[in-house]
Design an enzyme around this catalytic site. Structure first.
Site, PDB file in Angstrom:
ATOM      1  N   TYR A 102       0.868  -1.177   0.000  1.00 13.71           N
ATOM      2  CA  TYR A 102       0.000   0.000   0.000  1.00 13.71           C
ATOM      3  C   TYR A 102       0.906   1.229   0.000  1.00 13.71           C
ATOM      4  O   TYR A 102       2.044   1.169  -0.445  1.00 13.71           O
ATOM      5  CB  TYR A 102      -0.946  -0.081   1.217  1.00 13.71           C
ATOM      6  CG  TYR A 102      -2.069   0.912   1.188  1.00 13.71           C
ATOM      7  CD1 TYR A 102      -2.827   1.115   0.035  1.00 13.71           C
ATOM      8  CD2 TYR A 102      -2.390   1.655   2.315  1.00 13.71           C
ATOM      9  CE1 TYR A 102      -3.860   2.023  -0.002  1.00 13.71           C
ATOM     10  CE2 TYR A 102      -3.438   2.573   2.297  1.00 13.71           C
ATOM     11  CZ  TYR A 102      -4.162   2.759   1.136  1.00 13.71           C
ATOM     12  OH  TYR A 102      -5.184   3.657   1.110  1.00 13.71           O
ATOM     13  N   ARG A 155      -6.997  10.785  -9.683  1.00 10.81           N
ATOM     14  CA  ARG A 155      -6.249  11.459  -8.610  1.00 10.81           C
ATOM     15  C   ARG A 155      -5.642  10.393  -7.705  1.00 10.81           C
ATOM     16  O   ARG A 155      -6.089  10.173  -6.591  1.00 10.81           O
ATOM     17  CB  ARG A 155      -7.174  12.380  -7.815  1.00 10.81           C
ATOM     18  CG  ARG A 155      -6.442  13.378  -6.948  1.00 10.81           C
ATOM     19  CD  ARG A 155      -7.359  13.982  -5.910  1.00 10.81           C
ATOM     20  NE  ARG A 155      -7.889  12.967  -5.003  1.00 10.81           N
ATOM     21  CZ  ARG A 155      -7.235  12.483  -3.963  1.00 10.81           C
ATOM     22  NH1 ARG A 155      -6.010  12.896  -3.698  1.00 10.81           N
ATOM     23  NH2 ARG A 155      -7.792  11.580  -3.186  1.00 10.81           N
ATOM     24  N   LYS A 173      -5.751  -1.819  -1.856  1.00 17.22           N
ATOM     25  CA  LYS A 173      -6.797  -1.644  -0.845  1.00 17.22           C
ATOM     26  C   LYS A 173      -7.405  -2.988  -0.456  1.00 17.22           C
ATOM     27  O   LYS A 173      -7.620  -3.276   0.726  1.00 17.22           O
ATOM     28  CB  LYS A 173      -7.904  -0.731  -1.384  1.00 17.22           C
ATOM     29  CG  LYS A 173      -7.544   0.730  -1.443  1.00 17.22           C
ATOM     30  CD  LYS A 173      -7.758   1.416  -0.097  1.00 17.22           C
ATOM     31  CE  LYS A 173      -7.522   2.903  -0.202  1.00 17.22           C
ATOM     32  NZ  LYS A 173      -7.699   3.615   1.070  1.00 17.22           N
ATOM     33  N   GLU A 245     -12.608   5.214  -4.958  1.00 18.61           N
ATOM     34  CA  GLU A 245     -11.222   5.467  -4.563  1.00 18.61           C
ATOM     35  C   GLU A 245     -10.501   6.307  -5.610  1.00 18.61           C
ATOM     36  O   GLU A 245     -10.503   5.981  -6.804  1.00 18.61           O
ATOM     37  CB  GLU A 245     -10.486   4.130  -4.398  1.00 18.61           C
ATOM     38  CG  GLU A 245      -9.116   4.248  -3.787  1.00 18.61           C
ATOM     39  CD  GLU A 245      -9.150   4.638  -2.326  1.00 18.61           C
ATOM     40  OE1 GLU A 245      -8.195   5.286  -1.867  1.00 18.61           O
ATOM     41  OE2 GLU A 245     -10.126   4.296  -1.636  1.00 18.61           O
ATOM     42  N   ASP A 246      -9.907   7.405  -5.164  1.00 22.06           N
ATOM     43  CA  ASP A 246      -9.020   8.231  -5.991  1.00 22.06           C
ATOM     44  C   ASP A 246      -9.680   8.767  -7.260  1.00 22.06           C
ATOM     45  O   ASP A 246      -9.056   8.835  -8.320  1.00 22.06           O
ATOM     46  CB  ASP A 246      -7.741   7.456  -6.322  1.00 22.06           C
ATOM     47  CG  ASP A 246      -6.824   7.349  -5.117  1.00 22.06           C
ATOM     48  OD1 ASP A 246      -7.150   7.941  -4.079  1.00 22.06           O
ATOM     49  OD2 ASP A 246      -5.790   6.664  -5.197  1.00 22.06           O
ATOM     50  N   ASP A 268     -13.548   6.463   0.311  1.00 19.76           N
ATOM     51  CA  ASP A 268     -12.525   6.366   1.352  1.00 19.76           C
ATOM     52  C   ASP A 268     -11.708   7.645   1.475  1.00 19.76           C
ATOM     53  O   ASP A 268     -11.292   8.015   2.567  1.00 19.76           O
ATOM     54  CB  ASP A 268     -11.606   5.176   1.073  1.00 19.76           C
ATOM     55  CG  ASP A 268     -10.655   4.913   2.227  1.00 19.76           C
ATOM     56  OD1 ASP A 268     -11.131   4.793   3.365  1.00 19.76           O
ATOM     57  OD2 ASP A 268      -9.436   4.849   1.992  1.00 19.76           O
ATOM     58  N   ASP A 269     -11.479   8.337   0.356  1.00 17.37           N
ATOM     59  CA  ASP A 269     -10.695   9.573   0.406  1.00 17.37           C
ATOM     60  C   ASP A 269     -11.421  10.654   1.197  1.00 17.37           C
ATOM     61  O   ASP A 269     -10.780  11.523   1.795  1.00 17.37           O
ATOM     62  CB  ASP A 269     -10.416  10.077  -1.016  1.00 17.37           C
ATOM     63  CG  ASP A 269      -9.696   9.044  -1.856  1.00 17.37           C
ATOM     64  OD1 ASP A 269      -8.613   8.611  -1.435  1.00 17.37           O
ATOM     65  OD2 ASP A 269     -10.226   8.653  -2.904  1.00 17.37           O
ATOM     66  N   ASN A 406      -0.055  11.847   0.994  1.00 15.69           N
ATOM     67  CA  ASN A 406       0.686  10.689   0.498  1.00 15.69           C
ATOM     68  C   ASN A 406       1.121  10.927  -0.942  1.00 15.69           C
ATOM     69  O   ASN A 406       0.477  11.692  -1.660  1.00 15.69           O
ATOM     70  CB  ASN A 406      -0.218   9.439   0.542  1.00 15.69           C
ATOM     71  CG  ASN A 406      -0.418   8.923   1.943  1.00 15.69           C
ATOM     72  OD1 ASN A 406       0.523   8.784   2.703  1.00 15.69           O
ATOM     73  ND2 ASN A 406      -1.664   8.640   2.302  1.00 15.69           N
TER      74      ASN A 406
END
Length: 566
Positions: A102, A155, A173, A245-246, A268-269, A406
């Site tokens: 990860y 992203r 994930k 996600e992203d 999740d972000d 991150n």
């Protein structure tokens, strides 16, 4: 001998006699009778190995590698050949290996995805597949999927638009869904939605594996996501958990608003990051003896992560008796255009305040607003400068400094700078891991605000209890549960989160608490309600030992009876 009927043979494994290449098999651990029945006698060396010996070989090979990307490639290869062995080693050394599978190494792997490609993982759906998504889902060999992680690659971490190379994120994930919460790997499906990329480097790279086109931002993109959501529910059921996600900021927020009351979904972000950050603040208030309502928070960054954290902090403050307006007045946002105030052209209306005067830099914002906590979620690198950190140390006896961006090179500051420039007084957390810092003879262990503390346990609870729509209250409960699991001794060491080595138990405890919460608040749809929720949760946790090929003693949801409430 294992029940051969329970051994999962992946449809991509060819020819059928080469079973040692298949996912979920056990290599040289097959007994002689099993080898004879499977037709692989002679295709393996004659020794029958234990999983302990296999794990030792695996661990020794990893220790001989120094390059993180090389370790990532090796780990993913083991996952393809022997899934249970992979998860055993990952779980036994989770603190060392989570940064490989990860963040931060997964970000590096994503940027090199087409160059290190060995074998496809997950499901790839492109804009050209519009009208055919259900048939593509039918091609996935597993029929009892419970959780999907999907990205469109726009992203990826703090790295930007990586297009189809973003598949590394859903894969990583879902590794943590299994390693941290024991969700069976065959029930997890990673998905990459390819609508093109605006990354010109990728569009000129002959090894890029996605569509060579600019991102489609037309109605066709929305129609594709709509079709995907509908196809998932039709194929796997309306309680299938879909984690976004992203996605880019704009799409992330509007899809969350659009789908959260219609599907079992979360971002999740936005929500996972919010819960882990709030848990860190709740742990900090234990160290300070100061309730969260007395804090003033300044964010560096005003995107999906910042707004998610800000809104959850508001919920926590309101739970302590503040009005929504009072809580929002405690929170300020600073982005690339400066401090967001009422005169700013911004869609973050909830957190726009009257201008406090001339603010030309983030340091000016710190000195003017005098926050007790600064939270970095900008993805822009070392913007918590030495002067910013020193100022926080002057303004506060124990400043809260969260550098959550991150991967590691995007973090707003290092742990060493935070501790050194505040004489060890700060309460520090980061998104990527930093090692212990020795200062004045004392060792400080920085907390890593890793979303992995939140999403696996929440997901396990949601799946087991049949939740159809995931309220933000679930993430508030998860944040409180995580903070409660930090011991006084760990807090004294400088930690704001439990050690990652304990993350399996942390996730299970969180799942138990969330299961209790959703049943108590009428959010669950799986009945009868279990009386012993701890045993209920623990009975489902997947085991990495080969002898667990025996039929499960507990039937996972999907075979349960649902009672729908009016």
């Amino acid at each position: 001998m294992a029940h051969l009927s329970s051994i999962r043979v992946h449809s991509l494994c060819l020819p059928t006699h080469s079973l040692t290449l298949c996912v979920f098999l056990q290599g040289m651990a097959f007994s002689l009778p099993e080898r004879q029945i499977l037709g692989i006698h002679g295709l393996l060396p004659p020794k029958v190995e234990t999983q302990d010996i296999q794990a030792m070989r695996f661990q020794n090979n990893l220790k001989n590698m120094t390059d993180p990307l090389q370790k990532y490639i090796y780990l993913m290869g083991i996952q393809e050949r022997n899934e249970r062995l992979f998860y055993r080693v990952l779980m036994e050394d989770i603190e060392e290996l989570m940064p490989i599978v990860y963040t931060p190494t997964v970000g590096l792997a994503c940027t090199h995805y087409g160059h290190i490609f060995r074998r496809p993982k997950g499901l790839f759906i492109s804009i050209r597949d519009k009208g055919h998504i259900r048939s593509i889902l039918d091609n996935w060999p597993e029929t009892n999927v419970a959780v999907i992680v999907v990205t469109d690659g726009e992203r990826i971490l703090g790295l930007g638009d990586l297009g189809v190379y973003g598949m590394g994120i859903p894969v990583g994930k879902l590794c943590l869904y299994t390693a941290c919460a024991g969700i069976r790997p065959e029930r997890c499906l990673p998905v990459a939605i390819d609508v093109g990329t605006n990354n010109q480097t990728l569009l000129q790279d002959p090894l890029y594996m996605g569509l060579y086109q600019e991102r489609d931002r037309s109605q066709a993109y929305d129609d594709l996501i709509d079709e995907f959501m509908e196809a998932v529910v039709e194929k796997y059921g309306q309680d299938t958990l879909i984690q976004f996600e992203d996605f880019g900021n704009h799409n992330a927020f509007r899809f969350l608003r659009k789908y959260r009351e219609k599907y079992c979904t979360f971002n999740d972000d936005i929500q996972g990051t919010a819960a882990v950050a709030l848990a860190g603040l709740l742990a900090a208030q234990r160290a300070l003896g100061k309730p969260i309502t007395e804090h003033r928070v300044l964010f560096l960054g005003a995107g999906e992560a910042a707004l998610g954290i800000a809104n959850l902090i508001v919920m926590a403050m309101m739970e302590r008796g503040m009005t929504q307006a009072e809580a929002r007045n405690k929170i300020w946002l600073y982005d690339k255009d400066g401090l967001l105030v009422k005169e700013t052209d911004s869609n973050q209306e909830a957190f726009l305040h009257d201008s406090p005067g001339t603010v030309e830099s983030f340091l000016d914002a710190v000195n003017t607003i005098k926050p007790t906590a600064i939270i970095g979620v900008s993805g822009a690198g070392r913007l918590f400068t030495h002067d910013v950190i020193k100022s926080m140390g002057t303004l506060n006896e124990r400043p809260i400094i969260f550098a959550l961006s991150n991967p590691t090179n995007k973090a707003e500051c290092t742990a060493e700078d935070a501790y050194t420039l505040t004489d060890g007084r700060c309460l520090f957390a980061s998104g990527s891991p930093f090692g212990p810092v020795t200062l004045n003879g004392r060792i400080y262990t920085p907390g890593q605000g890793n979303n992995a503390y939140i999403f696996p346990g929440v997901a396990l609870a949601v799946i087991l209890s049949g939740v159809r729509h995931i309220s933000d209250k679930v993430f508030l409960e998860a944040a409180k549960t995580l903070a409660e699991q930090l011991t006084d001794k760990e807090l004294e060491e400088g930690r704001l989160y439990p050690p990652l080595s304990n993350i399996r138990e942390v996730s299970i405890q969180m799942a138990v608490k969330v299961v209790e919460f959703v049943y108590a608040n009428g959010m669950a749809f799986r009945y009868p309600e279990p009386t012993d929720k701890d045993s209920f949760v623990r009975a489902t946790v997947w085991d990495t030992h080969y002898d667990s090929f025996e039929p499960d003693t507990y039937d996972w949801p999907g075979q349960d009876v649902f009672i729908t409430r009016n």
